[in-house]
Design a protein around this motif. Structure first.
Motif, PDB file in Angstrom:
ATOM      1  N   ASN A   3       2.924   2.554  -3.576  1.00 31.09           N
ATOM      2  CA  ASN A   3       2.228   3.385  -4.560  1.00 31.09           C
ATOM      3  C   ASN A   3       2.930   3.353  -5.914  1.00 31.09           C
ATOM      4  O   ASN A   3       3.289   4.371  -6.485  1.00 31.09           O
ATOM      5  CB  ASN A   3       2.080   4.820  -4.052  1.00 31.09           C
ATOM      6  CG  ASN A   3       1.166   5.645  -4.931  1.00 31.09           C
ATOM      7  OD1 ASN A   3       0.385   5.103  -5.696  1.00 31.09           O
ATOM      8  ND2 ASN A   3       1.263   6.951  -4.827  1.00 31.09           N
ATOM      9  N   GLU A  30      -6.677  -0.052  -0.817  1.00 32.39           N
ATOM     10  CA  GLU A  30      -6.170   1.316  -0.694  1.00 32.39           C
ATOM     11  C   GLU A  30      -4.979   1.549  -1.616  1.00 32.39           C
ATOM     12  O   GLU A  30      -4.849   2.616  -2.216  1.00 32.39           O
ATOM     13  CB  GLU A  30      -5.783   1.606   0.756  1.00 32.39           C
ATOM     14  CG  GLU A  30      -6.985   1.775   1.664  1.00 32.39           C
ATOM     15  CD  GLU A  30      -6.590   2.040   3.105  1.00 32.39           C
ATOM     16  OE1 GLU A  30      -5.448   2.456   3.360  1.00 32.39           O
ATOM     17  OE2 GLU A  30      -7.439   1.834   3.978  1.00 32.39           O
ATOM     18  N   GLY A  45      -4.296   4.568  -8.861  1.00 34.77           N
ATOM     19  CA  GLY A  45      -5.230   5.398  -9.601  1.00 34.77           C
ATOM     20  C   GLY A  45      -5.293   5.206 -11.105  1.00 34.77           C
ATOM     21  O   GLY A  45      -6.024   5.910 -11.786  1.00 34.77           O
ATOM     22  N   LYS A  91      -4.618   4.339  -4.585  1.00 30.69           N
ATOM     23  CA  LYS A  91      -3.518   5.301  -4.681  1.00 30.69           C
ATOM     24  C   LYS A  91      -2.851   5.262  -6.039  1.00 30.69           C
ATOM     25  O   LYS A  91      -2.432   6.293  -6.559  1.00 30.69           O
ATOM     26  CB  LYS A  91      -2.474   5.032  -3.591  1.00 30.69           C
ATOM     27  CG  LYS A  91      -2.897   5.497  -2.231  1.00 30.69           C
ATOM     28  CD  LYS A  91      -1.787   5.282  -1.226  1.00 30.69           C
ATOM     29  CE  LYS A  91      -2.194   5.802   0.134  1.00 30.69           C
ATOM     30  NZ  LYS A  91      -1.099   5.697   1.095  1.00 30.69           N
ATOM     31  N   ARG A 127       0.830  -1.206   0.000  1.00 32.51           N
ATOM     32  CA  ARG A 127       0.000   0.000   0.000  1.00 32.51           C
ATOM     33  C   ARG A 127       0.862   1.252   0.000  1.00 32.51           C
ATOM     34  O   ARG A 127       0.573   2.230  -0.685  1.00 32.51           O
ATOM     35  CB  ARG A 127      -0.920   0.013   1.221  1.00 32.51           C
ATOM     36  CG  ARG A 127      -1.872   1.199   1.226  1.00 32.51           C
ATOM     37  CD  ARG A 127      -2.666   1.264   2.497  1.00 32.51           C
ATOM     38  NE  ARG A 127      -1.808   1.839   3.525  1.00 32.51           N
ATOM     39  CZ  ARG A 127      -1.986   1.667   4.827  1.00 32.51           C
ATOM     40  NH1 ARG A 127      -2.948   0.913   5.273  1.00 32.51           N
ATOM     41  NH2 ARG A 127      -1.179   2.230   5.678  1.00 32.51           N
ATOM     42  N   LYS A 128       1.952   1.231   0.742  1.00 28.55           N
ATOM     43  CA  LYS A 128       2.810   2.413   0.862  1.00 28.55           C
ATOM     44  C   LYS A 128       3.672   2.652  -0.373  1.00 28.55           C
ATOM     45  O   LYS A 128       4.094   3.780  -0.613  1.00 28.55           O
ATOM     46  CB  LYS A 128       3.694   2.286   2.099  1.00 28.55           C
ATOM     47  CG  LYS A 128       2.905   2.417   3.380  1.00 28.55           C
ATOM     48  CD  LYS A 128       3.796   2.336   4.587  1.00 28.55           C
ATOM     49  CE  LYS A 128       2.969   2.536   5.839  1.00 28.55           C
ATOM     50  NZ  LYS A 128       3.779   2.578   7.032  1.00 28.55           N
TER      51      LYS A 128
END
Length: 86
Positions: free
Chosen positions: A30, A57, A63, A61, A27-28
């Motif tokens: 990205n 999530e 996207g 991020k 998640r971090k």
């Protein structure tokens, strides 16, 4: 690669704490390069909500169109599973 290792742990490790930690790291990161791997984790994670949440999530991020379409598809499948379980 490190990314592949994180995905492998998130999908297949027997220790739920390691699966959760690797999903959180994903998640971090990205990183759009991780989109397919994140989608794999999302599809293959059946039992742990926190892993599912971290990966969802991460996709949000990123996207990209691929990430968002995959996320929507996975959420629809999960919703259908929840309805069937009732």
């Amino acid at each position: 690669s490190a990314l592949s290792k994180l995905v492998q742990i998130a999908v297949k490790d027997h220790a739920i704490s390691l699966r959760w930690a690797s999903a959180k790291a994903l998640r971090k990161i990205n990183c759009e390069k991780a989109t397919e791997e994140l989608l794999t984790v999302l599809r293959d994670n059946e039992e742990n909500y926190e892993i599912y949440q971290n990966v969802a999530e991460a996709l949000g991020k990123v996207g990209s169109e691929t990430a968002i379409e995959g996320l929507i598809s996975a959420l629809k499948e999960r919703r259908a599973d929840w309805k069937a379980a009732k």
